[in-house]
Design a protein around this motif. Structure first.
Motif, short mmCIF file in Angstrom:
data_model
loop_
_atom_site.label_atom_id
_atom_site.label_comp_id
_atom_site.label_asym_id
_atom_site.label_seq_id
_atom_site.Cartn_x
_atom_site.Cartn_y
_atom_site.Cartn_z
N UNK A 2 -96.85 58.73 -31.73
CA UNK A 2 -95.39 58.66 -31.88
C UNK A 2 -94.75 58.82 -30.50
N UNK A 3 -93.87 57.87 -30.16
CA UNK A 3 -93.17 57.95 -28.88
C UNK A 3 -91.89 58.76 -29.06
N UNK A 4 -91.74 59.79 -28.25
CA UNK A 4 -90.54 60.63 -28.27
C UNK A 4 -89.71 60.28 -27.04
N UNK A 5 -88.46 59.96 -27.24
CA UNK A 5 -87.57 59.58 -26.14
C UNK A 5 -87.06 60.83 -25.43
N UNK A 6 -87.71 61.15 -24.30
CA UNK A 6 -87.33 62.32 -23.53
C UNK A 6 -86.44 61.98 -22.35
N UNK A 7 -85.87 60.78 -22.32
CA UNK A 7 -84.95 60.42 -21.26
C UNK A 7 -85.48 59.31 -20.37
N UNK A 8 -84.62 58.78 -19.49
CA UNK A 8 -84.98 57.62 -18.67
C UNK A 8 -86.15 57.86 -17.72
N UNK A 9 -86.24 59.07 -17.13
CA UNK A 9 -87.36 59.35 -16.22
C UNK A 9 -88.68 59.30 -16.96
N UNK A 10 -88.72 59.93 -18.13
CA UNK A 10 -89.94 59.92 -18.94
C UNK A 10 -90.28 58.50 -19.37
N UNK A 11 -89.25 57.75 -19.75
CA UNK A 11 -89.47 56.38 -20.22
C UNK A 11 -90.13 55.52 -19.14
N UNK A 12 -89.66 55.66 -17.90
CA UNK A 12 -90.22 54.85 -16.82
C UNK A 12 -91.66 55.24 -16.51
N UNK A 13 -91.95 56.54 -16.49
CA UNK A 13 -93.31 56.98 -16.22
C UNK A 13 -94.25 56.62 -17.36
N UNK A 14 -93.74 56.74 -18.58
CA UNK A 14 -94.55 56.43 -19.76
C UNK A 14 -94.91 54.94 -19.79
N UNK A 15 -93.98 54.10 -19.35
CA UNK A 15 -94.21 52.66 -19.37
C UNK A 15 -95.39 52.26 -18.49
N UNK A 16 -95.68 53.06 -17.45
CA UNK A 16 -96.81 52.77 -16.57
C UNK A 16 -98.15 52.97 -17.28
N UNK A 17 -98.15 53.80 -18.32
CA UNK A 17 -99.38 54.10 -19.04
C UNK A 17 -99.53 53.30 -20.32
N UNK A 18 -98.41 52.83 -20.86
CA UNK A 18 -98.46 52.13 -22.15
C UNK A 18 -99.04 50.72 -21.98
N UNK A 19 -100.03 50.37 -22.78
CA UNK A 19 -100.59 49.01 -22.69
C UNK A 19 -99.53 47.95 -22.96
N UNK A 20 -99.63 46.82 -22.29
CA UNK A 20 -98.68 45.74 -22.49
C UNK A 20 -98.77 45.20 -23.92
N UNK A 21 -97.64 44.75 -24.42
CA UNK A 21 -97.56 44.11 -25.74
C UNK A 21 -97.91 45.06 -26.90
N UNK A 22 -97.80 46.36 -26.66
CA UNK A 22 -98.02 47.33 -27.73
C UNK A 22 -96.75 48.18 -27.86
N UNK A 23 -96.21 48.22 -29.06
CA UNK A 23 -95.04 49.04 -29.34
C UNK A 23 -95.47 50.19 -30.24
N UNK A 24 -95.12 51.43 -29.92
CA UNK A 24 -95.49 52.55 -30.79
C UNK A 24 -94.97 52.32 -32.21
N UNK A 25 -95.74 52.66 -33.24
CA UNK A 25 -95.30 52.44 -34.61
C UNK A 25 -94.05 53.23 -34.97
N UNK A 26 -93.85 54.38 -34.32
CA UNK A 26 -92.67 55.21 -34.59
C UNK A 26 -92.11 55.70 -33.26
N UNK A 27 -90.81 55.55 -33.08
CA UNK A 27 -90.10 56.09 -31.92
C UNK A 27 -88.99 57.01 -32.42
#
Length: 296
Positions: free
Chosen positions: A182-207
């Motif tokens: 589950x992806x938790x939206x902890x703000x823009x800084x977290x979002x940018x850092x998290x995007x570096x680890x998230x595989x391309x073309x995969x969206x978490x089932x729950x945000x």
């Protein structure tokens, strides 16, 4: 401005119908129409477009919304401040981002209420953008947030670095991607850092954009997510959640912003010192937790 005009505007904006707004406000439909016409005359802009289906806000209507909300908020705070009981001489208006309540804002507020009975508290949660705007306009005295910004007559102090760790409801190892994450939206800084680890073309089932909701969700549904150590340390100790090994923690800075004039009062400096001491202890607990559970 007449506060009733702002209330009427917000009611029409919410319900998109003059009759429904009249019911909510317990006035006649003609009164609602008269108030909106009066407000549009004063502003010099059409705020709503009328049609058979109801009403739709114009660009000016959308632009006026935050100002109407602030007018109501300032009025409510003014009423609360002038009606303080004799034994409570100070109203402390403080806001926080929703994710900073548990283990930060909650503990600070508890200490204030226990040790400083002369202070009455008005507490609200808002986004960082709203908190910064409210501070700049003097609507709030102070705010806890991740994203503090320089403003005229507003000071801000660093408190500590928040550590967000990946935990799971069942023991598991490190994987490239987990289907029950589950992806938790902890703000823009977290979002940018998290995007570096998230595989391309995969969206978490729950945000989910609310930390407490996300924690309740994975406890009920199962799975894993990132949370601040302060939210999950007790659950990890009890074996209700498990730290996923080999995963780096995310770091986010926590700040306190406040009106500079508060430092000239007798009550605020010691209240601020209490918060700073809490932050110091929290930082030490974070270090101890990471060492105990081998978090990078």
């Amino acid at each position: 401005m007449n506060i009733s005009l702002a209330r009427t505007f917000l009611a029409v904006l919410e319900h998109r119908n003059f009759n429904r707004a009249a019911e909510i406000l317990n006035v006649t439909q003609s009164t609602v129409t008269m108030r909106i016409n009066s407000l549009e005359d004063r502003i010099g802009q059409k705020l709503f477009l009328r049609n058979r289906a109801g009403v739709e806000p114009t660009a000016a209507g959308w632009a006026f919304r935050p100002y109407a909300e602030m007018l109501i908020q300032v009025w409510q705070q003014a009423r609360q401040e002038v009606t303080l009981p004799i034994e409570r001489s100070t109203l402390f208006r403080v806001g926080a981002e929703p994710g900073l309540w548990q283990g930060v804002m909650e503990d600070w507020v508890l200490k204030i209420t226990q040790e400083r009975p002369g202070i009455s508290l008005l507490i609200e949660n808002k986004t960082a953008d709203n908190l910064n705007a409210c501070l700049a306009q003097g609507i709030y005295d102070a705010a806890l947030m991740y994203d503090a910004r320089p403003r005229t007559n507003v000071a801000f102090d660093f408190l500590y670095d928040e550590q967000l760790v990946l935990v799971s409801t069942t023991p598991r190892g490190r994987t490239a991607w987990h289907p029950e994450y589950t992806y938790v939206e902890w703000g823009p800084d977290f979002r940018m850092e998290h995007a570096k680890l998230q595989p391309e073309n995969i969206t978490p089932p729950v945000t989910i954009n609310h930390g407490s909701w996300a924690l309740q969700w994975i406890e009920r549904r199962g799975g894993s997510a990132y949370f601040p150590i302060r939210m999950i340390e007790d659950k990890v100790e009890r074996g209700e959640l498990y730290v996923v090994p080999g995963i780096n923690a995310f770091s986010r800075s926590v700040w306190i912003s406040y009106l500079e004039r508060l430092m000239h009062s007798e009550w605020f400096p010691p209240v601020l010192q209490d918060l700073q001491e809490m932050a110091r202890l929290r930082s030490e607990r974070n270090v101890a937790f990471k060492k105990r559970w081998n978090v990078k």
